[in-house]
Scaffold this active site. Structure first.
Site, short mmCIF file in Angstrom:
data_model
loop_
_atom_site.label_atom_id
_atom_site.label_comp_id
_atom_site.label_asym_id
_atom_site.label_seq_id
_atom_site.Cartn_x
_atom_site.Cartn_y
_atom_site.Cartn_z
N CYS A 172 -38.05 37.04 18.67
CA CYS A 172 -38.22 38.49 18.67
C CYS A 172 -36.96 39.22 18.24
O CYS A 172 -35.85 38.74 18.47
CB CYS A 172 -38.59 38.96 20.07
SG CYS A 172 -39.98 38.11 20.78
N ARG A 197 -35.88 36.20 11.56
CA ARG A 197 -35.86 35.53 12.85
C ARG A 197 -37.21 34.87 13.18
O ARG A 197 -37.28 34.07 14.09
CB ARG A 197 -35.53 36.54 13.96
CG ARG A 197 -34.12 37.08 13.88
CD ARG A 197 -33.95 38.28 14.79
NE ARG A 197 -33.97 37.94 16.18
CZ ARG A 197 -32.90 37.85 16.96
NH1 ARG A 197 -31.71 38.09 16.46
NH2 ARG A 197 -33.00 37.56 18.23
N TRP A 216 -42.43 37.45 18.52
CA TRP A 216 -42.80 36.04 18.32
C TRP A 216 -43.45 35.62 19.62
O TRP A 216 -42.79 35.53 20.65
CB TRP A 216 -41.52 35.24 18.03
CG TRP A 216 -41.74 33.84 17.56
CD1 TRP A 216 -41.97 33.44 16.27
CD2 TRP A 216 -41.69 32.64 18.35
NE1 TRP A 216 -42.08 32.06 16.23
CE2 TRP A 216 -41.91 31.54 17.48
CE3 TRP A 216 -41.48 32.38 19.70
CZ2 TRP A 216 -41.93 30.23 17.92
CZ3 TRP A 216 -41.50 31.06 20.15
CH2 TRP A 216 -41.71 30.01 19.25
N ASN A 273 -36.99 41.58 24.43
CA ASN A 273 -36.82 40.17 24.03
C ASN A 273 -36.51 39.38 25.30
O ASN A 273 -35.79 39.87 26.17
CB ASN A 273 -35.61 40.00 23.10
CG ASN A 273 -35.88 40.54 21.72
OD1 ASN A 273 -36.98 40.99 21.42
ND2 ASN A 273 -34.86 40.51 20.88
N GLY A 274 -36.98 38.15 25.36
CA GLY A 274 -36.70 37.32 26.53
C GLY A 274 -37.98 37.05 27.29
O GLY A 274 -39.09 37.30 26.79
N GLU A 325 -32.15 14.84 8.52
CA GLU A 325 -32.12 16.23 8.08
C GLU A 325 -33.11 16.43 6.92
O GLU A 325 -33.83 17.42 6.88
CB GLU A 325 -30.68 16.61 7.68
CG GLU A 325 -30.50 18.00 7.13
CD GLU A 325 -30.97 19.12 8.03
OE1 GLU A 325 -31.34 18.88 9.20
OE2 GLU A 325 -31.03 20.27 7.54
N LYS A 369 -36.33 18.95 7.09
CA LYS A 369 -36.51 20.02 6.10
C LYS A 369 -37.90 19.96 5.49
O LYS A 369 -38.61 20.96 5.43
CB LYS A 369 -35.51 19.85 4.98
CG LYS A 369 -34.24 20.57 4.76
CD LYS A 369 -33.82 21.80 5.37
CE LYS A 369 -33.95 21.94 6.85
NZ LYS A 369 -32.74 22.30 7.54
N GLU A 427 -40.68 20.74 8.14
CA GLU A 427 -40.80 22.10 8.68
C GLU A 427 -41.29 23.11 7.65
O GLU A 427 -41.91 24.09 8.00
CB GLU A 427 -39.50 22.57 9.34
CG GLU A 427 -38.36 22.83 8.41
CD GLU A 427 -37.10 23.29 9.13
OE1 GLU A 427 -37.18 23.89 10.20
OE2 GLU A 427 -36.02 23.04 8.57
N HIS A 484 -38.32 -2.85 12.09
CA HIS A 484 -38.73 -2.99 13.50
C HIS A 484 -39.91 -2.09 13.86
O HIS A 484 -40.18 -1.88 15.03
CB HIS A 484 -37.54 -2.68 14.42
CG HIS A 484 -36.39 -3.62 14.23
ND1 HIS A 484 -36.43 -4.93 14.62
CD2 HIS A 484 -35.18 -3.45 13.64
CE1 HIS A 484 -35.30 -5.54 14.31
NE2 HIS A 484 -34.51 -4.65 13.71
N LYS A 519 -36.16 31.61 13.58
CA LYS A 519 -34.80 31.31 13.16
C LYS A 519 -33.87 31.16 14.34
O LYS A 519 -32.97 30.33 14.35
CB LYS A 519 -34.32 32.43 12.22
CG LYS A 519 -32.94 32.20 11.64
CD LYS A 519 -32.93 31.03 10.68
CE LYS A 519 -31.58 30.77 10.07
NZ LYS A 519 -31.52 29.40 9.50
C1 F6R Z 1 -34.06 23.60 10.91
C2 F6R Z 1 -33.56 24.64 11.77
C3 F6R Z 1 -33.59 24.42 13.24
C4 F6R Z 1 -32.26 24.87 13.83
C5 F6R Z 1 -32.29 24.78 15.36
C6 F6R Z 1 -30.94 25.13 15.96
O1 F6R Z 1 -33.96 23.95 9.57
O2 F6R Z 1 -33.13 25.63 11.29
O3 F6R Z 1 -33.86 23.08 13.56
O4 F6R Z 1 -31.26 24.07 13.29
O5 F6R Z 1 -33.26 25.63 15.87
O6 F6R Z 1 -30.57 26.43 15.61
P1 F6R Z 1 -29.07 26.92 15.77
O7 F6R Z 1 -28.25 26.17 14.77
O8 F6R Z 1 -29.13 28.39 15.48
O9 F6R Z 1 -28.65 26.60 17.15
#
Ligand code: F6R
Length: 606
Positions: free
Chosen positions: A2, A27, A72, A98-99, A480, A484, A487, A503, A601
């Site tokens: 949010c 976000r 959100w 928010n929260g 990673e 990517k 997601e 394994h 985000k």
């Molecule tokens: C993946 C992604 C998430 C963040 C995770 C941690 O592309 O963006 O997996 O890496 O939510 O977020 P931060 O780095 O803001 O703590």
């Protein structure tokens, strides 16, 4: 997650609110709304994108005070009624929040018993009715908000507007709020990004703060009623443009920004003549570095993968035991904290609730935590006190790219620094620093010669699943790459250290199964080649990320070369094609690249 934006001043509030909502889009959200004080309170809200909200707004809304929100969903589904702002029954108070209010259920039940008709299923709505009740009992607005929050348990960053009072009251507890200071006008936002085009002067509220914001004043006080002197912080000029520019998506822009982001991160921190690096913000003397018994790194998602790379670099260069931890698990396992040890909290947003909780757990047990953070002044950065900013500039695509590279860079610089304080020789240090300084131009070189990314996309876009393999420092890079692709293109992906493949995951392989292998020219390469042979023997198609000029290319069905570097630094290069593969695949599958479904985000709930 949010987002909040508020404006109070002399100009019409709505354009500021709408622009702010656009800036908060990154976000992640599923509905949005605004409340403007225009004689009475005018509230508009709906599910969908900011464009959808825009389409239901009247041509002009006059008021000069207003609040707005991107939601959100947590408590209650994605519906117009659940979107914020929420308002009191008489329509005279509106609130955005928010929260999470943990005791919302009992607060709502009590309100319902008193005959109040709640219009939404949210936890937040209860607060606005409680404020209304306090006001009806004669309390002043600030007292009404304070008394309400005393009844609430949980986290909040909230703003309240009133039909009868030209002010915005805001409060913070666990969910960030920033007040932007103008001349005869002020803004409030859940992060600094929406404020940066209006003002550089901000007040970062602390947990337990409340503020009464008018057009010409800001009065802050504590939850218990004490008034406080608020510190004005001047925002640093961010090197990066928050706008998308000529790129079709933020993710592609941010992938291409990596060379410059990396330059910003390493600038002034790599000292060739000493073969050393200097992360001054950590505030740790060489003497202390010598005595650190172990290092623990904490993060989530992409940041966790950066921790895993950092862990290997620290052990490799400094011969100090290092561990990477999933933040969300950390405090629930009652961790043993060694007070002489060093902990790093790694986070792009600096707001991730799981990582923040881990930081607090370490501090509670007397441990020492440093932040490795992108967003300046964010909650985790402030909670840690000391640390190192990674200077990636604003990262707005949900899928993190340039922050990963810079987290790896920061942790690798730390590995050199602690290594040099211990046994890493100056000669070796110089080799590393020299190689490090060349990485930005090597990423540039790669971005100009990306290799057969489209071929890789054709190979994986219709796959049931994709397996990513790497060894040593490339194992977290494989994770990673898998994260990517999963997601943003919604393809199930598995990532394994290459040696583990036999394994279990090998059972998945059949004719044509795509396997992405990351194999820089390091001491583990020969072993990785064995894993490639095992995959190929089962009909798998190998997409191989390797160093330019390396004969390992012959092992690949699709070979993607990247410039060579010191193998411990290779993740900053080998990750880039993986980012591009994820981006191009998502694009081809028609996915919303920058705002993948269900993701946010800044993940501010545990
Ligand atoms: C993946 C992604 C998430 C963040 C995770 C941690 O592309 O963006 O997996 O890496 O939510 O977020 P931060 O780095 O803001 O703590």
């Amino acid at each position: 997650m949010c987002g909040i934006i508020g404006y109070i001043g002399q100009q019409p509030a709505t354009p500021f609110l709408m622009q702010g909502l656009n800036r908060l889009e990154y976000r992640g959200y599923d509905s949005s709304g605004i409340a403007v004080r225009n004689g009475s309170l005018e509230i508009h809200k709906c599910i969908g994108k900011i464009n959808d909200l825009e389409s239901i707004l009247p041509d002009s809304i006059e008021g000069t005070t207003g609040i707005a929100h991107t939601r959100w969903a947590t408590h209650g589904g994605v519906t117009d009624a659940n979107a914020h702002p929420h308002c009191s029954e008489n329509g005279k108070i509106a609130l955005v929040h928010n929260g999470i209010i943990e005791n919302a259920r009992s607060l709502r039940t009590r309100l319902e018993k008193e005959g109040i008709h709640l219009k939404s299923e949210t936890d937040s709505e209860a607060l606005v009715h409680l404020i209304d009740r306090e006001l009806s009992n004669g309390a002043k607005p600030l007292t009404a908000v304070r008394r309400t929050l005393k009844k609430a348990r949980g986290t909040w960053g909230l703003c309240v507007v009133f039909e009868d009072h030209d002010m915005i009251i805001c409060a913070r507890n666990g969910s960030p709020l920033v007040i932007g200071i103008g001349d005869g006008e002020n803004w409030i936002a859940s992060d600094t990004l929406p404020l940066q085009s209006y003002t550089q002067q901000v007040i970062l509220l602390d947990d337990g703060d409340l503020a009464v914001v008018t057009s010409d004043g800001i009065q802050t006080s504590r939850f218990d009623g004490r008034s406080t002197d608020s510190t004005v912080t001047t925002l640093e000029d961010d090197w990066g443009e928050a706008d998308i520019g000529d790129f079709p998506h933020f993710m592609l822009k941010e992938i291409h920004e990596q060379p410059e982001a990396l330059r910003q991160c390493i600038s002034g921190r790599l000292v060739l003549k000493d073969g050393n690096s200097r992360l001054g913000g950590l505030g740790i003397s060489p003497k202390k570095l010598q005595k650190i018994p172990h290092v623990r790194l904490l993060g989530c998602g992409t940041s966790l993968h950066a921790c895993q790379v950092g862990r290997i670099a620290i052990e490799h260069l400094a011969r100090v035991p290092a561990l990477a931890h999933v933040s969300s698990e950390f405090r629930h396992n009652n961790p043993v904290i060694e007070t002489n040890a060093l902990h790093f909290a790694v986070s792009q947003s600096g707001e991730t609730a799981d990582t923040l909780a881990a930081v607090k757990e370490i501090q509670l047990k007397g441990g020492d935590v440093r932040g490795v953070i992108n967003v300046v002044g964010s909650t985790i950065a402030r909670q840690c006190g000391h640390g190192c900013y990674i200077h990636s500039g604003p990262e707005q695509a949900v899928a993190s790219t340039k922050a990963f590279t810079n987290m790896v860079a920061a942790l690798s610089m730390f590995a050199i620094q602690i290594g040099r304080a211990r046994n890493l020789s100056q000669v070796r240090g110089k080799e590393l620093v020299r190689a490090f300084k060349k990485i930005p131009e090597k990423i540039e070189h790669y971005l100009k010669n990306q290799g057969p990314i489209q071929e890789a996309v054709d190979c994986i876009k219709d796959a049931k699943s994709v397996l990513f393999l790497g060894r040593g420092v490339s194992a977290p890079v494989a994770r990673e790459g898998a994260l990517k692709l999963m997601e943003i293109a919604y393809i199930p992906c598995l990532a394994y250290p290459a040696g583990e493949m036999k394994h279990g995951p090998i059972a998945l392989l059949e004719e044509g199964s795509p396997v992405v292998v990351i194999a820089p020219n390091d001491s583990l390469k020969e072993k990785t080649i064995s894993s490639i042979h095992e995959c190929r023997a089962r009909g798998a198609k190998i997409i191989l990320i390797h160093e330019e000029g390396d004969s390992i290319a012959e092992e690949a069905d699709i070979s993607i070369p990247v410039p060579s570097t010191e193998s411990i630094l290779s993740p900053m290069l080998t990750v880039v094609p993986l980012q591009l593969i994820a981006y191009e695949t998502a694009l081809q599958l028609g996915c919303d690249v920058d705002r993948p479904r269900n993701l946010a985000k800044s993940v501010t709930v545990e």
